[in-house]
Design a protein around this motif. Structure first.
Motif, PDB file in Angstrom:
ATOM      1  N   THR A 180       0.842  -1.193   0.000  1.00 32.38           N
ATOM      2  CA  THR A 180       0.000   0.000   0.000  1.00 32.38           C
ATOM      3  C   THR A 180       0.872   1.235   0.000  1.00 32.38           C
ATOM      4  O   THR A 180       1.818   1.344   0.796  1.00 32.38           O
ATOM      5  CB  THR A 180      -0.897   0.027   1.254  1.00 32.38           C
ATOM      6  OG1 THR A 180      -1.697  -1.149   1.281  1.00 32.38           O
ATOM      7  CG2 THR A 180      -1.793   1.251   1.250  1.00 32.38           C
ATOM      8  N   ALA A 181       0.562   2.179  -0.901  1.00 31.63           N
ATOM      9  CA  ALA A 181       1.331   3.425  -0.988  1.00 31.63           C
ATOM     10  C   ALA A 181       0.665   4.484  -0.111  1.00 31.63           C
ATOM     11  O   ALA A 181      -0.372   5.035  -0.460  1.00 31.63           O
ATOM     12  CB  ALA A 181       1.419   3.894  -2.434  1.00 31.63           C
ATOM     13  N   GLU A 182       1.242   4.749   1.044  1.00 34.12           N
ATOM     14  CA  GLU A 182       0.679   5.713   1.979  1.00 34.12           C
ATOM     15  C   GLU A 182       1.251   7.111   1.725  1.00 34.12           C
ATOM     16  O   GLU A 182       2.427   7.256   1.378  1.00 34.12           O
ATOM     17  CB  GLU A 182       0.981   5.296   3.416  1.00 34.12           C
ATOM     18  CG  GLU A 182       0.399   3.928   3.780  1.00 34.12           C
ATOM     19  CD  GLU A 182       0.678   3.535   5.210  1.00 34.12           C
ATOM     20  OE1 GLU A 182      -0.191   2.876   5.815  1.00 34.12           O
ATOM     21  OE2 GLU A 182       1.764   3.887   5.726  1.00 34.12           O
ATOM     22  N   VAL A 183       0.406   8.117   1.927  1.00 35.37           N
ATOM     23  CA  VAL A 183       0.819   9.507   1.719  1.00 35.37           C
ATOM     24  C   VAL A 183       0.975  10.179   3.081  1.00 35.37           C
ATOM     25  O   VAL A 183       0.044  10.187   3.891  1.00 35.37           O
ATOM     26  CB  VAL A 183      -0.213  10.268   0.864  1.00 35.37           C
ATOM     27  CG1 VAL A 183       0.259  11.700   0.607  1.00 35.37           C
ATOM     28  CG2 VAL A 183      -0.450   9.545  -0.458  1.00 35.37           C
ATOM     29  N   TRP A 184       2.148  10.712   3.346  1.00 34.13           N
ATOM     30  CA  TRP A 184       2.473  11.307   4.638  1.00 34.13           C
ATOM     31  C   TRP A 184       2.824  12.782   4.486  1.00 34.13           C
ATOM     32  O   TRP A 184       3.438  13.186   3.485  1.00 34.13           O
ATOM     33  CB  TRP A 184       3.668  10.583   5.264  1.00 34.13           C
ATOM     34  CG  TRP A 184       3.380   9.164   5.666  1.00 34.13           C
ATOM     35  CD1 TRP A 184       3.347   8.057   4.856  1.00 34.13           C
ATOM     36  CD2 TRP A 184       3.083   8.699   6.984  1.00 34.13           C
ATOM     37  NE1 TRP A 184       3.048   6.934   5.590  1.00 34.13           N
ATOM     38  CE2 TRP A 184       2.884   7.295   6.890  1.00 34.13           C
ATOM     39  CE3 TRP A 184       2.982   9.326   8.227  1.00 34.13           C
ATOM     40  CZ2 TRP A 184       2.583   6.518   8.007  1.00 34.13           C
ATOM     41  CZ3 TRP A 184       2.673   8.556   9.334  1.00 34.13           C
ATOM     42  CH2 TRP A 184       2.487   7.163   9.221  1.00 34.13           C
ATOM     43  N   LEU A 185       2.460  13.569   5.491  1.00 34.74           N
ATOM     44  CA  LEU A 185       2.809  14.980   5.538  1.00 34.74           C
ATOM     45  C   LEU A 185       3.544  15.260   6.843  1.00 34.74           C
ATOM     46  O   LEU A 185       3.054  14.936   7.926  1.00 34.74           O
ATOM     47  CB  LEU A 185       1.553  15.846   5.457  1.00 34.74           C
ATOM     48  CG  LEU A 185       1.758  17.366   5.511  1.00 34.74           C
ATOM     49  CD1 LEU A 185       2.572  17.844   4.301  1.00 34.74           C
ATOM     50  CD2 LEU A 185       0.410  18.080   5.553  1.00 34.74           C
ATOM     51  N   ALA A 186       4.722  15.838   6.731  1.00 31.72           N
ATOM     52  CA  ALA A 186       5.530  16.151   7.906  1.00 31.72           C
ATOM     53  C   ALA A 186       5.858  17.634   7.941  1.00 31.72           C
ATOM     54  O   ALA A 186       5.959  18.286   6.900  1.00 31.72           O
ATOM     55  CB  ALA A 186       6.823  15.327   7.891  1.00 31.72           C
ATOM     56  N   ILE A 187       6.031  18.155   9.150  1.00 31.09           N
ATOM     57  CA  ILE A 187       6.500  19.520   9.350  1.00 31.09           C
ATOM     58  C   ILE A 187       7.858  19.437  10.040  1.00 31.09           C
ATOM     59  O   ILE A 187       8.007  18.737  11.059  1.00 31.09           O
ATOM     60  CB  ILE A 187       5.538  20.340  10.233  1.00 31.09           C
ATOM     61  CG1 ILE A 187       4.125  20.337   9.633  1.00 31.09           C
ATOM     62  CG2 ILE A 187       6.059  21.774  10.405  1.00 31.09           C
ATOM     63  CD1 ILE A 187       4.005  20.975   8.276  1.00 31.09           C
ATOM     64  N   THR A 188       8.848  20.122   9.507  1.00 36.98           N
ATOM     65  CA  THR A 188      10.172  20.129  10.116  1.00 36.98           C
ATOM     66  C   THR A 188      10.586  21.553  10.468  1.00 36.98           C
ATOM     67  O   THR A 188      10.088  22.523   9.895  1.00 36.98           O
ATOM     68  CB  THR A 188      11.229  19.513   9.179  1.00 36.98           C
ATOM     69  OG1 THR A 188      11.419  20.362   8.033  1.00 36.98           O
ATOM     70  CG2 THR A 188      10.817  18.123   8.724  1.00 36.98           C
ATOM     71  N   GLU A 189      11.497  21.662  11.415  1.00 34.33           N
ATOM     72  CA  GLU A 189      12.025  22.962  11.816  1.00 34.33           C
ATOM     73  C   GLU A 189      13.536  22.888  11.922  1.00 34.33           C
ATOM     74  O   GLU A 189      14.083  21.982  12.555  1.00 34.33           O
ATOM     75  CB  GLU A 189      11.427  23.408  13.155  1.00 34.33           C
ATOM     76  CG  GLU A 189      11.891  24.792  13.594  1.00 34.33           C
ATOM     77  CD  GLU A 189      11.239  25.267  14.883  1.00 34.33           C
ATOM     78  OE1 GLU A 189      11.604  26.355  15.362  1.00 34.33           O
ATOM     79  OE2 GLU A 189      10.373  24.528  15.427  1.00 34.33           O
ATOM     80  N   THR A 190      14.201  23.859  11.329  1.00 36.11           N
ATOM     81  CA  THR A 190      15.653  23.956  11.418  1.00 36.11           C
ATOM     82  C   THR A 190      16.043  25.009  12.459  1.00 36.11           C
ATOM     83  O   THR A 190      15.196  25.707  13.008  1.00 36.11           O
ATOM     84  CB  THR A 190      16.260  24.337  10.057  1.00 36.11           C
ATOM     85  OG1 THR A 190      15.683  25.581   9.618  1.00 36.11           O
ATOM     86  CG2 THR A 190      15.979  23.263   9.008  1.00 36.11           C
ATOM     87  N   GLY A 191      17.319  25.122  12.731  1.00 37.08           N
ATOM     88  CA  GLY A 191      17.822  26.140  13.638  1.00 37.08           C
ATOM     89  C   GLY A 191      17.644  25.847  15.111  1.00 37.08           C
ATOM     90  O   GLY A 191      17.860  26.725  15.951  1.00 37.08           O
ATOM     91  N   LEU A 192      17.270  24.650  15.473  1.00 36.91           N
ATOM     92  CA  LEU A 192      17.030  24.301  16.868  1.00 36.91           C
ATOM     93  C   LEU A 192      18.309  23.793  17.548  1.00 36.91           C
ATOM     94  O   LEU A 192      19.150  23.146  16.917  1.00 36.91           O
ATOM     95  CB  LEU A 192      15.942  23.234  16.969  1.00 36.91           C
ATOM     96  CG  LEU A 192      14.540  23.687  16.523  1.00 36.91           C
ATOM     97  CD1 LEU A 192      13.617  22.492  16.371  1.00 36.91           C
ATOM     98  CD2 LEU A 192      13.968  24.693  17.518  1.00 36.91           C
TER      99      LEU A 192
END
Length: 270
Positions: A180-192
């Motif tokens: 199954t091809a699942e679609v994922w959405l992620a939020i990332t943050e740099t500078g931490l």
């Protein structure tokens, strides 16, 4: 080295802004525009409580900021596990969700256990995350493989404190039968970064690459049709997250094999 996903709401929104479109192929003989670069997703499972992890964190940051190949887009996902938190320092970026994701990889990739620092490239190859030469070789090898087209567009925030996105995935090709091809959405943050006061890294000021703030499955891509998935999603952007450092990542991953079929990344507008 130690051995060992607030849901999304589907919404309707108008597509505004410039899309990030990753096409399945790119010419190898010359520099190509960003819209045609081949995406390679590089995940790093790490912890601020692990003394072996800072070099891996630094390596991922260098890889993400550098340019290994003009035709490639490296998408970094730094995921902090929680199983080091009982050894003196509670990692403020850690989550049981990322630990669970790592355990799934342990089963799918056959290494039998989870450890830090662990780097996983496109969901298919894992190795000790501080091994620079192995990382470069694996990433460049992944960069020549065909990916399915993925598009991600940010919608208007309307002052709601939410990130609204429209996602589209092109035709599925070369998928694993029965998967199954699942679609994922992620939020990332740099500078931490963190000034660590206890544990194995006591006294160190640890800097990080693109830390995963949230990651959720928003649907499944279907094999029939030129467009295998199209949908809208909304995610809360916490006040403490610095908007100028946020990015949204959309990727398609097979549930069983864990192979990442395509991906796109965009900066989140202020």
């Amino acid at each position: 080295m130690k051995q060992l996903l607030a849901g999304f709401t589907l919404i309707s929104l108008s597509m505004v802004g410039a899309p990030a479109l990753i096409r399945p192929t790119a010419p190898a003989s010359s520099r190509t525009p960003e819209t045609t670069r081949i995406p390679v997703v590089v995940e790093l499972f790490t912890s601020e409580g692990c003394s072996s992890c800072p070099p891996a964190d630094a390596l991922l940051a260098r890889l993400a900021e550098g340019q290994l190949d003009a035709n490639m887009q490296l998408i970094a996902l730094e995921e902090h596990v929680d199983y080091w938190n009982d050894l003196g320092w509670i990692d403020p970026f850690s989550s049981r969700e990322w630990t669970s994701r790592q355990y799934v990889y342990a089963g799918a990739l056959g290494n039998g256990n989870a450890y830090t620092p662990q780097m996983v490239v496109d969901g298919t190859v894992e190795f000790v995350g501080s091994h620079s030469q192995k990382a470069r070789e694996t990433i460049l090898k992944a960069a020549v493989k065909t990916k399915i087209p993925v598009m991600l567009v940010q919608g208007s925030t309307n002052g709601t404190g939410k990130g609204n996105f429209s996602a589209k995935v092109g035709k599925l090709e070369g998928t694993t039968k029965g998967d199954t091809a699942e679609v994922w959405l992620a939020i990332t943050e740099t500078g931490l970064h963190s000034a660590v006061t206890r544990g194995e890294n006591a006294g160190e000021d640890l800097h990080h690459a693109a830390i995963v703030r949230s990651m959720r499955k928003i649907g499944e891509a279907k094999a029939d049709g030129e467009i295998s998935f199209a949908g809208d999603a909304s995610v809360s952007l916490q006040k403490e997250w610095k908007r100028e450092n946020l990015r949204a990542v959309l990727f398609v991953q097979e549930k069983k094999s864990r192979r990442i079929l395509g991906a796109a990344e965009i900066h989140i507008a202020l």
